[in-house]
Scaffold this active site. Structure first.
Site, PDB file in Angstrom:
ATOM      1  N   ASP A  78     -22.377  46.104 -46.036  1.00 21.13           N
ATOM      2  CA  ASP A  78     -21.681  44.849 -45.730  1.00 21.13           C
ATOM      3  C   ASP A  78     -21.793  44.604 -44.225  1.00 21.13           C
ATOM      4  OD1 ASP A  78     -19.110  42.904 -45.617  1.00 21.13           O
ATOM      5  OD2 ASP A  78     -19.853  42.977 -47.681  1.00 21.13           O
ATOM      6  N   LYS A 154     -25.898  39.325 -49.645  1.00 15.09           N
ATOM      7  CA  LYS A 154     -24.628  38.593 -49.638  1.00 15.09           C
ATOM      8  C   LYS A 154     -24.563  37.770 -48.365  1.00 15.09           C
ATOM      9  CE  LYS A 154     -19.657  39.578 -48.915  1.00 15.09           C
ATOM     10  NZ  LYS A 154     -18.651  40.686 -48.839  1.00 15.09           N
ATOM     11  N   ASP A 156     -22.269  35.508 -46.135  1.00  9.34           N
ATOM     12  CA  ASP A 156     -20.889  35.134 -45.837  1.00  9.34           C
ATOM     13  C   ASP A 156     -20.868  33.760 -45.144  1.00  9.34           C
ATOM     14  OD1 ASP A 156     -18.141  35.451 -45.672  1.00  9.34           O
ATOM     15  OD2 ASP A 156     -18.263  37.499 -44.900  1.00  9.34           O
ATOM     16  N   SER A 188     -20.819  33.194 -50.538  1.00 10.76           N
ATOM     17  CA  SER A 188     -19.391  33.021 -50.242  1.00 10.76           C
ATOM     18  C   SER A 188     -19.023  31.534 -50.141  1.00 10.76           C
ATOM     19  CB  SER A 188     -19.031  33.731 -48.934  1.00 10.76           C
ATOM     20  OG  SER A 188     -19.336  35.099 -49.033  1.00 10.76           O
ATOM     21  N   ARG A 213     -18.280  34.126 -54.511  1.00 12.73           N
ATOM     22  CA  ARG A 213     -16.867  34.397 -54.284  1.00 12.73           C
ATOM     23  C   ARG A 213     -16.096  33.082 -54.301  1.00 12.73           C
ATOM     24  NH1 ARG A 213     -15.276  38.183 -50.912  1.00 12.73           N
ATOM     25  NH2 ARG A 213     -13.332  37.049 -51.115  1.00 12.73           N
ATOM     26  N   ASP A 217     -10.509  37.453 -49.953  1.00  8.71           N
ATOM     27  CA  ASP A 217     -10.959  38.852 -49.963  1.00  8.71           C
ATOM     28  C   ASP A 217      -9.916  39.734 -50.645  1.00  8.71           C
ATOM     29  OD1 ASP A 217     -13.034  38.042 -48.380  1.00  8.71           O
ATOM     30  OD2 ASP A 217     -12.572  39.381 -46.704  1.00  8.71           O
TER      31      ASP A 217
END
Ligand SMILES: *[C@@H]1O[C@H](CO)[C@@H](O)[C@H](O)[C@H]1NC(C)=O
Ligand SMILES: *[C@@H]1O[C@H](CO)[C@@H](O)[C@H](O)[C@H]1NC(C)=O
Ligand SMILES: *[C@@H]1O[C@H](CO)[C@@H](O)[C@H](O)[C@H]1NC(C)=O
Ligand SMILES: *[C@@H]1O[C@H](CO)[C@@H](O)[C@H](O)[C@H]1NC(C)=O
Length: 403
Positions: A78, A154, A156, A188, A213, A217
């Site tokens: 991450d 991923k 963000d 995200s 998402r 979180d």
């Protein structure tokens, strides 16, 4: 004609899906963030800092302790892995002290063990942790990841304008595709748009992302888990139709084996994520996890329902005496997973008649307790039966027609 409409209706989740062959069932694996955060202090905390050693350790555990064979596949980096500077060619580079061999070597290590490597970036100017973002560098970043052998990305949304995401995320989808390497894309995008009050275009998101998402979180607490479940329950009519093979809503990481959940609460998180057909990305320390939590994570019957090929998002269909009853339709005709979810601090007994939740087979169904691997019994649909549901806990069942 009716038949044609029905078939189209059934495929609706699939026809929007991102067409890269990936995430046909909810992705499973491990992700660093919730447990290890942005710990970059390898001098004082060498075992727990974000470094190549951490990911190698987790890959080893996944192989040796049975996670890989149970279906957990991705090892995901991450935030806080990169250098604060791009290299002379404008490419992202790993922090040289914490990843001395670079990301490509780590990808090779993970691949040799039959696993896949994921990494993290951000659509904006900076990542949430203050590392270089991909704005203005989307194409070169996609190519860099492909060159390293990355399998999942991923992206963000810190330091970015959520209004521009409907353009920006699909651009990244295109660049990832152009590399020719199948890279699972986790977005995200809807979370940032929701948080800033923008109407989320889920159809566009499902066409461009393998998972996304929607909400805050996850933190290491039961309250956080409840908040996510509550949001999913309220939004279920929006979230269910856009989900299917290739594209999944992502309620965030599994925190089973950390500090915040009791054993019953841990079961409840796994059960709820199974009903949602949510990605199962654990964020815990596989080197020190207690055996009873490991056993929950490796439960084959639970995983089989999470990985049901239909990818259906189960819905809350009834509430009785403060217990929520969720039903997920499985691929096989007239088979279901039914979850009794009791958020209260009291053990409860619920009296349920199966026709109340849409069951129609007159000869009845067998109900099976999947956590405990035991049949609960044959249930006719027009009689009420009692079910015991533990405090802050669940009863997760598999139901199929039987005589
Ligand atoms: C990103 O950085 C540029 C250059 O400093 C600036 O003009 C732009 O407003 C920033 N964008 C966001 C969304 O912060
Ligand atoms: C790129 O997109 C095309 C068309 O949707 C698809 O057939 C192909 O498999 C994709 N390739 C990759 C590497 O994602
Ligand atoms: C609920 O039932 C379990 C198992 O019978 C028992 O151990 C526990 O103390 C009960 N909890 C409460 C809050 O009554
Ligand atoms: C799920 O099953 C119920 C009960 O059989 C049925 O009424 C409903 O239409 C099904 N939903 C989907 C999306 O297939």
């Amino acid at each position: 004609m009716l038949r044609v409409i029905l078939i189209f209706g059934a495929l609706c989740g699939c026809i929007y899906a991102l067409d890269n062959g990936l995430a046909r069932t909810p992705p499973m694996g491990w992700m660093a963030w919730e447990r290890f955060r942005c710990n970059i202090d390898c001098k004082n905390d060498p075992k727990n800092c974000i470094s190549e050693q951490l990911f190698m350790d987790m890959a080893d555990r996944m192989v040796e302790d049975g996670y890989r064979d149970a279906g957990y596949e991705y090892v995901n980096i991450d935030d806080c892995w990169s250098s604060k500077q791009r290299d002379a060619q404008g490419r992202l580079q790993a922090d040289p002290d914490r990843f001395p061999n670079g990301i490509k070597a780590l990808a090779d290590y993970v691949h040799k063990r039959g696993l896949k490597l994921g990494t993290y970036g951000d659509y904006g100017n900076l990542t949430c942790g203050g590392y270089p973002g991909s704005l203005g560098h989307l194409e070169i970043d996609a190519q860099t990841f492909a060159d390293w052998g990355i399998d999942m990305f991923k992206m963000d949304g810190c330091y970015a304008d959520p209004k521009t995401m409907d353009k920006g995320y699909p651009q990244m989808t295109k660049y990832l595709n152009q590399t020719g390497r199948p890279i699972l894309f986790s977005c995200s995008w809807p979370d940032y748009q929701r948080a800033s009050g923008i109407d989320v275009n889920y159809k566009l998101i499902a066409e461009n992302c393998n998972m996304w998402r929607n909400y805050d979180d996850i933190q290491d607490s039961w309250d956080s888990v409840l908040g996510i479940i509550d949001y999913y329950a309220k939004e279920q009519d929006t979230l269910a139709p856009v989900q299917g093979p290739g594209s999944f809503n992502d309620p965030d990481m599994i925190i089973v084996g950390d500090f915040g959940l009791s054993y019953e609460q841990a079961k409840a998180q796994i059960a709820m994520w199974t009903i949602f057909a949510a990605p199962m990305l654990m964020s815990n320390d596989l080197r020190t996890i207690r055996p009873e939590f490991r056993e929950l994570l490796l439960n084959k019957e639970v995983i089989a329902i999470n990985q049901d090929p239909s990818g259906h998002f189960g819905k809350r269909v009834l509430q009785i005496n403060g217990v929520d009853i969720w039903r997920k339709n499985l691929t096989n005709w007239d088979e279901y997973s039914v979850l009794f979810f009791n958020p209260s601090p009291y053990n409860k007994t619920v009296s349920l008649q199966l026709d109340q939740i849409g069951f129609t087979y007159m000869l009845g169904y067998m109900l099976h307790d999947v956590f405990n691997h035991r049949d609960i019994g044959h249930r006719e649909i027009l009689f009420p039966y009692d079910y015991q549901v533990p405090a802050k806990g669940v009863l997760l069942t598999y139901a199929y027609p039987s005589e």
